[in-house]
Every structure is written in structure tokens, then in C-alpha cells.
Design an enzyme around this catalytic site. Structure first.
Site, PDB file in Angstrom:
ATOM      1  N   GLU A   1       0.813  -1.202   0.000  1.00  0.00           N
ATOM      2  CA  GLU A   1       0.000   0.000   0.000  1.00  0.00           C
ATOM      3  C   GLU A   1       0.857   1.267   0.000  1.00  0.00           C
ATOM      4  OE1 GLU A   1      -3.967   1.837   0.325  1.00  0.00           O
ATOM      5  OE2 GLU A   1      -2.851   0.316  -0.772  1.00  0.00           O
TER       6      GLU A   1
ATOM      7  N   GLU B   1      -5.408  -0.307  -9.883  1.00  0.00           N
ATOM      8  CA  GLU B   1      -4.758   0.776 -10.632  1.00  0.00           C
ATOM      9  C   GLU B   1      -3.622   0.296 -11.524  1.00  0.00           C
ATOM     10  OE1 GLU B   1      -7.257   2.725  -7.753  1.00  0.00           O
ATOM     11  OE2 GLU B   1      -5.864   1.059  -7.557  1.00  0.00           O
TER      12      GLU B   1
END
Length: 384
Positions: free
Chosen positions: A336, A355
Site C-alpha cells: 500500500e 490501478e
């Protein structure tokens, strides 16, 4: 939404507590079959038409928004409103590019549900003097009492496509006007020196309470929707805002050499071939000064190379993508948050974000032979 669930793994039972205080999970899930709605169009893309029709029937029979649940305006818009509208448009496609997707007795129920949900999101805009919506609403009662009046830039600036599509399908400009007013309100508050936006803003005062500017969490989809909104609707104002924003990003966030120096003038490799300079990196900065704010990038910023593809900046997209691709190669997933100074993850979990997948797909479709350059730089990128 249940307060706990039982997971059985190889005959062993595990109880997982779902805390009422975990707003990021509870308000995002919304208690309205989020994943089912969000993945309707995926079934079409994967070619499972019979399952798509069955899923649409499940949604129309079982999903409703007349419940006193507090939801995130951003998540409800991009995932639920977007899921309903995209499925409806696929069904009504006159060219039937994916075949006949119409469920039995379909009478625009998905569009009606989208209208109902969007109407329940409107209270987020009503008490805002800036036009920037509150981050959360209760689907029954409106804006929650004692709500902190702050929202992230992406959360308030990533409504234009869904709200505009709904307006045009209904013939009602209210939704599009509200979404565009929010974008313009934040745009007018960009820093006059740098042209950058902060990442958190007070919806009443219009003051930036978060000064960090970057490509990741809190900002990522603001840039994406400026460009995609132009692609969808052809509004030149969206394109002009994106161009100005891209110039500021390039000037203040981008560090490292030009991609043409790395890829070479031919696009086939560096000139000379025995020299491999470091790839560019987009860093987080203070929105007012442009000074470095920290040493990390996050997985959400992997979306930007896809935005660069859509903008036609393919060489830059390759270089931007290569950073995230190399991290993914190293760990088999994107952490992350990744500290580029220590070359170590600083937030270890991964919530299965899409993404990097989208950016890789867009780069593959647009770049012809250029995606193969990723492998060329892998060895250098993985070095400390």
C-alpha cells in the site's frame, strides 16, 4: 451489515469482528451488495452473458437504497452509481457489441436505481457554502450530525463522469452541475504559486487542511477524471484544467531525467546503450512550496501512468509505470505504501487495488512494442 462473521478454513472456525468504528470499511461497503453491483460490467467483459443477466436480476430484485446507512459519497458514486449506469448502458447499446444483454422484462430498472441513489446523495451538497460535498451521507436522513466537514480532493472531484452521465440520461442537469461546481471550487483554490492542490479541504471554509500534493491517495482520481471527463463529454474546460494541472505536476512533483534520455530517441533503448540512468519518480510535496513532503509513494499512484497513456504521453507513461512494475516484480504485489529512500514497504497490506492492472492494460493497448521495454529496465529498477 453484520458485526462479525465466521470464516471456516480447513475445518477450523475463525471469528472476524467488524467494528462499528471502522468507517473506512463500513461506510465504503454501504450494506447494498457493493461487489455485486460493482462487477456487473466485468461479467460482460469476461464474456459471461448468462451470468450477467442473472446478476442484473439479483440486483433489481434484492438491492435497495431505502435504508438508514451512512455511506461514502465517493465510493457510492464510482462503484454503485457507476456500476448501475455502466450495466444499463451495456444493455441499451444499440450496436450490441457484446451481443444481446437484455434480461427478460427489463424496463430500465438499473437507471431508476441509479436515479434513486444519486438523489439520496444530494444532501452532501446542500449545506456546503463552497459547493464541495460532504464526504458522507445517511441514505435516509442526509448529512450525519457532527460530521467532520473535511473531504479529500479525489473524493469531491471524482463525481463528474457518473453524475454527468446520469444527468444526460435523465435530461436533468442538476447532478452534472453539482459535480462540476465541486471540481471548479477546488480548482479555484489551487495554490497561485505552484498551481497544485492540497489533499484535504474544509467544505465550509474552502481552506486546505491537508497540504500534501501527490499522485496517490486523496488526489489520484481528481486528475484522472479531468481527462476522462473530457474524453467522455468533450468539454474543453476539463481538458484545459488537466493540461494546466499536468504542467504543475511535471514541474514540482517529477524528479529524475527525461524519459527520452532513458528510452532513447528511437524509443528502443538508451543512447548510448551502455548507460542506464535512473527512471523518473513523482514525489509528494507541499502544495504551497513544492518542497519534498515525505519519501513514499502509494499503490494508488500507479493509476497515473494510465492517465499519461490517455493523454498521449507514452514515453513518460512507460517510465512512470516502470517504478510500480518493478515494485510489483519484487514482492508479487504492490504494498500500500513504499518508501523509495529506504527501498522498503512502509505499509505492508494490499487491498487488491486495480490501478496497476488498468495502467498496464492501457499501456499495452497503446504502446505497441514499447511495453517490452519494461523488461529491459527491470534489472536496474530492482537495484537498491
Amino acid at each position: 451489515m453484520p458485526h462479525f462473521c465466521i470464516i471456516i478454513i480447513r475445518g477450523l472456525k475463525f471469528m472476524v469482528l467488524l467494528s462499528r468504528s471502522n468507517l473506512n470499511v463500513n461506510d465504503a461497503l454501504g450494506d447494498y451488495s457493493l461487489t455485486l453491483v460493482d462487477t456487473l460490467d466485468t461479467l460482460v467483459v469476461m464474456g459471461n452473458i448468462s451470468e450477467f443477466k442473472r446478476a442484473v436480476q439479483l440486483v433489481t430484485d434484492n438491492v435497495a437504497f431505502d435504508r438508514c446507512t451512512t455511506v461514502q459519497v465517493f465510493e457510492a458514486t464510482i462503484r454503485v452509481l457507476g456500476g448501475l449506469l455502466s450495466a444499463h448502458l451495456l444493455i441499451k447499446d444499440p450496436k450490441k457489441l457484446f451481443g444481446d444483454l437484455t434480461p427478460a422484462n427489463y424496463e430500465d430498472e438499473l437507471l431508476s436505481m441509479a436515479h434513486d441513489l444519486a438523489s439520496r446523495l444530494l444532501p452532501a451538497f446542500q449545506n456546503s457554502s463552497t459547493g464541495i460535498p460532504a464526504p458522507r451521507v445517511n441514505l435516509c436522513t442526509g448529512t450525519p450530525v457532527n460530521l467532520v466537514p473535511e473531504t479529500c480532493t479525489a473524493g469531491a472531484g471524482t463525481l463528474t463522469i457518473e453524475f454527468s452521465l446520469l444527468s444526460r440520461l435523465l435530461g436533468d442537469p442538476v447532478y452534472e452541475n453539482l459535480a462540476r461546481r465541486s471540481v471548479r471550487s477546488m480548482w479555484d483554490r489551487r495554490n497561485p504559486r505552484t498551481g497544485l492542490l492540497g489533499n484535504v479541504i474544509n467544505i465550509h471554509t474552502g481552506q486546505w487542511t491537508g497540504r500534501m500534493s501527490g499522485l496517490g491517495a486523496g488526489l489520484d482520481s481528481f486528475y484522472e477524471y479531468l481527462l476522462k471527463s473530457f474524453i467522455f463529454f468533450g468539454d474543453r474546460e476539463d481538458l484545459q484544467m488537466f493540461k494546466e494541472m499536468y504542467e504543475s505536476i511535471t514541474k514540482y512533483l517529477r524528479k529524475g531525467r527525461r524519459c527520452r534520455d532513458i528510452l532513447g530517441t528511437s524509443g528502443r533503448g538508451p543512447d548510448p546503450p551502455d548507460h542506464t540512468p535512473p527512471p523518473p519518480l513523482y514525489v509528494n510535496v507541499d502544495y504551497g512550496t513544492g518542497r519534498l513532503a515525505n519519501h513514499w509513494i502509494d499503490s494508488l499512484s500507479a493509476s497515473f501512468s494510465g492517465v499519461q497513456v490517455l493523454a498521449g504521453d507514452l514515453d513518460e507513461a512507460i517510465c512512470t509505470h516502470a517504478i510500480h512494475y518493478s515494485i510489483w516484480r519484487k514482492y508479487d504485489f504492490l504494498p500500500e505504501r513504499y518508501d523509495w529512500k529506504t527501498t522498503q514497504p512502509s505499509v505492508l497490506f494490499n487491498p487488491l487495488r486495480p490501478e496497476l492492472v488498468e495502467s498496464t492494460y492501457l499501456l499495452y493497448q497503446a504502446g505497441h512494442q514499447k511495453p517490452f521495454l519494461l523488461a529491459r529496465w527491470q534489472r536496474h529498477l530492482e537495484e537498491p
